[in-house]
Design an enzyme around this catalytic site. Structure first.
Site, PDB file in Angstrom:
ATOM      1  N   LYS A 166     -11.529   3.697   2.849  1.00  0.00           N
ATOM      2  CA  LYS A 166     -11.325   2.393   3.508  1.00  0.00           C
ATOM      3  C   LYS A 166      -9.841   1.866   3.050  1.00  0.00           C
ATOM      4  CE  LYS A 166     -11.709  -1.914   2.604  1.00  0.00           C
ATOM      5  NZ  LYS A 166     -10.364  -2.189   3.402  1.00  0.00           N
TER       6      LYS A 166
ATOM      7  N   GLU B 297      -1.081 -12.276 -12.588  1.00  0.00           N
ATOM      8  CA  GLU B 297      -0.313 -11.459 -11.955  1.00  0.00           C
ATOM      9  C   GLU B 297       0.776 -11.834 -10.804  1.00  0.00           C
ATOM     10  OE1 GLU B 297      -2.607  -8.323 -10.102  1.00  0.00           O
ATOM     11  OE2 GLU B 297      -1.184  -6.677 -10.682  1.00  0.00           O
TER      12      GLU B 297
ATOM     13  N   GLU C 181      -8.101   1.394 -10.858  1.00  0.00           N
ATOM     14  CA  GLU C 181      -7.174   1.270 -11.043  1.00  0.00           C
ATOM     15  C   GLU C 181      -6.764  -0.340 -10.672  1.00  0.00           C
ATOM     16  OE1 GLU C 181      -4.907   3.077 -12.459  1.00  0.00           O
ATOM     17  OE2 GLU C 181      -5.841   5.048 -12.208  1.00  0.00           O
TER      18      GLU C 181
ATOM     19  N   CYS D 149       1.503  -3.118  -9.163  1.00  0.00           N
ATOM     20  CA  CYS D 149       0.668  -3.260 -10.435  1.00  0.00           C
ATOM     21  C   CYS D 149       1.354  -3.088 -11.754  1.00  0.00           C
ATOM     22  CB  CYS D 149      -0.562  -2.713 -10.239  1.00  0.00           C
ATOM     23  SG  CYS D 149       0.058  -0.877  -9.946  1.00  0.00           S
TER      24      CYS D 149
HETATM   25  P1  NAP Z   1      -7.912  -6.318  -3.429  1.00  0.00           P
HETATM   26  O1  NAP Z   1      -7.875  -7.666  -2.573  1.00  0.00           O
HETATM   27  O2  NAP Z   1      -8.691  -6.094  -4.486  1.00  0.00           O
HETATM   28  O3  NAP Z   1      -8.176  -4.968  -2.269  1.00  0.00           O
HETATM   29  C1  NAP Z   1      -7.871  -3.744  -2.412  1.00  0.00           C
HETATM   30  C2  NAP Z   1      -8.962  -3.090  -1.554  1.00  0.00           C
HETATM   31  O4  NAP Z   1     -10.169  -3.453  -1.636  1.00  0.00           O
HETATM   32  C3  NAP Z   1      -8.753  -3.355  -0.030  1.00  0.00           C
HETATM   33  O5  NAP Z   1      -8.791  -2.200   0.792  1.00  0.00           O
HETATM   34  C4  NAP Z   1      -9.634  -4.310   0.162  1.00  0.00           C
HETATM   35  O6  NAP Z   1     -10.041  -4.604   1.559  1.00  0.00           O
HETATM   36  C5  NAP Z   1     -10.950  -4.010  -0.204  1.00  0.00           C
HETATM   37  N1  NAP Z   1     -11.828  -5.166  -0.861  1.00  0.00           N
HETATM   38  C6  NAP Z   1     -11.706  -6.442  -0.905  1.00  0.00           C
HETATM   39  N2  NAP Z   1     -12.941  -7.208  -1.035  1.00  0.00           N
HETATM   40  C7  NAP Z   1     -13.884  -6.237  -1.454  1.00  0.00           C
HETATM   41  C8  NAP Z   1     -15.264  -5.889  -1.601  1.00  0.00           C
HETATM   42  N3  NAP Z   1     -15.700  -6.764  -1.777  1.00  0.00           N
HETATM   43  N4  NAP Z   1     -15.764  -4.717  -1.576  1.00  0.00           N
HETATM   44  C9  NAP Z   1     -15.030  -3.459  -1.429  1.00  0.00           C
HETATM   45  N5  NAP Z   1     -13.700  -3.470  -1.229  1.00  0.00           N
HETATM   46  C10 NAP Z   1     -13.349  -4.912  -1.278  1.00  0.00           C
HETATM   47  O7  NAP Z   1      -6.391  -6.059  -3.892  1.00  0.00           O
HETATM   48  P2  NAP Z   1      -5.033  -6.242  -2.996  1.00  0.00           P
HETATM   49  O8  NAP Z   1      -4.656  -7.432  -2.905  1.00  0.00           O
HETATM   50  O9  NAP Z   1      -5.152  -5.376  -1.676  1.00  0.00           O
HETATM   51  O10 NAP Z   1      -4.024  -5.434  -3.970  1.00  0.00           O
HETATM   52  C11 NAP Z   1      -3.326  -6.024  -5.001  1.00  0.00           C
HETATM   53  C12 NAP Z   1      -4.201  -5.619  -6.400  1.00  0.00           C
HETATM   54  O11 NAP Z   1      -4.346  -4.392  -6.476  1.00  0.00           O
HETATM   55  C13 NAP Z   1      -3.344  -6.048  -7.656  1.00  0.00           C
HETATM   56  O12 NAP Z   1      -4.001  -6.604  -8.481  1.00  0.00           O
HETATM   57  C14 NAP Z   1      -2.567  -4.896  -8.036  1.00  0.00           C
HETATM   58  O13 NAP Z   1      -2.318  -4.966  -9.424  1.00  0.00           O
HETATM   59  C15 NAP Z   1      -3.928  -3.960  -7.955  1.00  0.00           C
HETATM   60  N6  NAP Z   1      -3.053  -2.530  -7.897  1.00  0.00           N
HETATM   61  C16 NAP Z   1      -3.495  -1.883  -8.919  1.00  0.00           C
HETATM   62  C17 NAP Z   1      -2.923  -0.349  -9.120  1.00  0.00           C
HETATM   63  C18 NAP Z   1      -3.211   0.423 -10.014  1.00  0.00           C
HETATM   64  O14 NAP Z   1      -2.884   1.469 -10.175  1.00  0.00           O
HETATM   65  N7  NAP Z   1      -3.835  -0.106 -11.317  1.00  0.00           N
HETATM   66  C19 NAP Z   1      -2.128   0.001  -8.186  1.00  0.00           C
HETATM   67  C20 NAP Z   1      -1.768  -1.006  -6.964  1.00  0.00           C
HETATM   68  C21 NAP Z   1      -2.233  -2.190  -6.876  1.00  0.00           C
HETATM   69  P3  NAP Z   1      -9.132  -5.514   2.426  1.00  0.00           P
HETATM   70  O15 NAP Z   1      -7.821  -4.927   2.731  1.00  0.00           O
HETATM   71  O16 NAP Z   1      -9.958  -5.656   3.700  1.00  0.00           O
HETATM   72  O17 NAP Z   1      -9.139  -7.131   2.016  1.00  0.00           O
END
Ligand code: NAP
Length: 485
Positions: free
Chosen positions: A181, A388, A257, A291
């Site tokens: 997804k 963040e 991650e 991130c």
């Molecule tokens: P997010 O809101 O957690 O979303 C990430 C993914 O999870 C999206 O595909 C999202 O779908 C899905 N998701 C949201 N709610 C969910 C739920 N209840 N159950 C299952 N899946 C769910 O994060 P983001 O805003 O897209 O990305 C930013 C974050 O990612 C930041 O905190 C960043 O640090 C982190 N990040 C970490 C790394 C690493 O390698 N450590 C790399 C890149 C980013 P939707 O798109 O439909 O909301």
């Protein structure tokens, strides 16, 4: 750059068991260009029933896929690597249109993301085991590494290609099937990736992709299916924690991650110009929406003025605009919510006494633009020091001793990346030993590399992606014990 001809050719449905299809009821979601606010196109809005069909396809394909020859899996990845490179202009243009980053950075991400396929094509044929004796010498122990089984893959919007290839690459190499997804804000890049893998010869059912307005609606049936044996997630810590709780019910192997809050420490013996360039890279890559982005800059008080002025000049002169236009160095934030969040963090710091050296606020639309910003004298207790930022804002705080620098750097629940600048290698390595993070850039502002084990400690996650250990996340050990007589 007109991307209409590329968009018109895209498959925008669900991809299940090797076939493109509409979502149940024909529902769709809009994909928005954050530089203009315009709708680029629509993609399928998958339902729970669609999700169930996807995980069933992955489950059905697992047994045959697990026994394919490693060389065959390697060749698929290698071919997909080559196709990604061949198509990098088109993929990068679509990535920029849906995510906002400048075209040159999107090209960089295609190259980086493709490398995971090349890296894991090389790993697929080196999945080795072990042969040993029991301690009493009476038994032979033959140890093999086998695919964990169907995997649930969930990725964020900030690196729409690389976050996918970093998971799909090792899963294919190990012999795991997948349900995937992608983020709803940036699904198009992932769908282009599906076309590449299909063309590269990936068998039906090995990769199944469901886009949806509601992540929960799709992911929960996967987590509860009993078919999936692993979840691999990149995204926010909050969602990661929830997934771990769901994974516990079926005792699924988990890789997380999650978020970061990277410290960027500049000692008084650093090469200041090198540190400024490192800060520009660590802060401004991806517009700060990474991130690994430098989130808190800790600079020795004796050099803080010079460093801050030079950084403000560099960041303040960066050209902000639509990433598809020539010369753009900083694109928009991904959506209105992200823009409002970054503005609120800066306002809070400034109202607490921080000084704005450059930037400081939103830029009038259309699009979700924030002026590249440097702030100093950021008071303890400001939200920006614990949150963040995910935007083009560099908050600077001074320190006087190494102990103080380490205490400030570790004063966070996160532990993903950290950066250190010092020309004294012994001092730098001693500081590196004390930083509570999974990755450190020492005199460099970039840590990401397919050959390196990417990942964090504390609330930043579990497991590593890439490097020699990356494939282990998709394998389980099994041993056969047999008497020697
Ligand atoms: P997010 O809101 O957690 O979303 C990430 C993914 O999870 C999206 O595909 C999202 O779908 C899905 N998701 C949201 N709610 C969910 C739920 N209840 N159950 C299952 N899946 C769910 O994060 P983001 O805003 O897209 O990305 C930013 C974050 O990612 C930041 O905190 C960043 O640090 C982190 N990040 C970490 C790394 C690493 O390698 N450590 C790399 C890149 C980013 P939707 O798109 O439909 O909301």
């Amino acid at each position: 750059m007109d991307i209409t001809p590329i968009i018109n050719k895209l498959n925008t449905g669900l991809f299940i068991n090797g076939q493109w299809r509409d979502a149940e009821g024909g529902k769709t979601i809009d994909v928005i260009n954050p530089a203009t606010g315009d709708v680029i196109t629509t993609v399928a809005d998958g339902s729970a029933a669609d999700a169930e069909a996807a995980i069933k396809a992955a489950g059905d394909a697992q047994a045959d896929w697990a026994v394919t020859a490693p060389r065959d899996r390697a060749e698929i990845l290698r071919r997909a690597f080559e196709l990604l490179i061949e198509r990098s202009d088109d993929i990068a243009a679509v990535m920029t249109a849906e995510m906002g980053k400048p075209f040159a950075e999107s090209k960089g991400e295609v190259a980086y993301g493709a490398e995971f396929f090349r890296w894991f094509s090389e790993e697929a044929v080196r999945i080795s085991g072990d042969y040993t004796l029991s301690t009493d010498g009476k038994n032979r122990l033959m140890i093999s590494r086998e695919p964990v089984g169907p995997c649930v893959l969930i990725t964020p919007w900030n690196f729409p290609l690389a976050m996918g290839t970093r998971k799909i690459g090792p899963a294919i190499a190990a012999g795991c099937t997948m349900v995937f997804k992608p983020a709803k804000l940036t699904p198009l890049t992932s769908l282009m990736l599906v076309d590449v893998l299909k063309e590269a010869g990936l068998p039906d059912g090995v990769l199944n992709v469901v886009t949806s307005e509601s992540a929960r609606r799709v992911v929960t049936p996967w987590m509860e299916s009993g078919i999936a044996r692993k979840v691999t997630f990149t995204g926010s810590t909050e969602v990661g924690v929830n997934l771990l709780k769901q994974a516990a019910d079926n005792v699924m192997k988990s890789s997380m991650e999650l978020g970061g809050n990277a410290p960027f420490v500049v000692c008084e013996d650093a090469d200041i110009d090198k540190a400024v360039e490192g800060a520009v890279l660590a802060k401004m890559r991806n517009g700060g929406e990474a991130c690994t982005a430098a989130n808190r800059l800790f600079v020795h008080s004796s050099i803080a003025d010079e460093f801050s002025q030079k950084l403000a000049e560099r960041i303040g002169s960066m050209k902000v605009g639509n990433g598809l236009h020539d010369g753009t160095e900083v694109g928009p934030l991904v959506d209105q919510e992200s823009l409002d969040k970054v503005a609120a963090l800066v306002d809070d710091a400034v109202s607490g006494g921080a000084t704005v050296l450059t930037g400081g606020g939103k830029i009038d639309g259309p699009g979700f633009f924030f002026d590249p910003t440097v702030i100093t004298n950021v008071p303890a207790g400001s939200e920006i020091r614990t949150t963040e930022i995910f935007g083009p804002v560099a908050p600077i705080v001074t320190f006087d001793t190494d102990e103080e620098a380490i205490a400030l750097a570790n004063e966070t629940e996160y532990g993903l990346a950290g950066y250190l600048f010092s020309e004294n290698i012994n001092r730098a390595l001693s500081l590196a030993e004390k930083l509570e993070v999974g990755m450190i850039g020492l005199n460099t502002g970039l840590v990401s590399n397919p050959a390196a084990p990417f990942g964090g400690v504390k609330m930043s996650g579990l497991g590593r992606e890439g490097g020699r250990v990356g494939i282990d996340e998709y394998l389980e050990l099994k041993y056969v014990a047999t008497p020697r007589s």
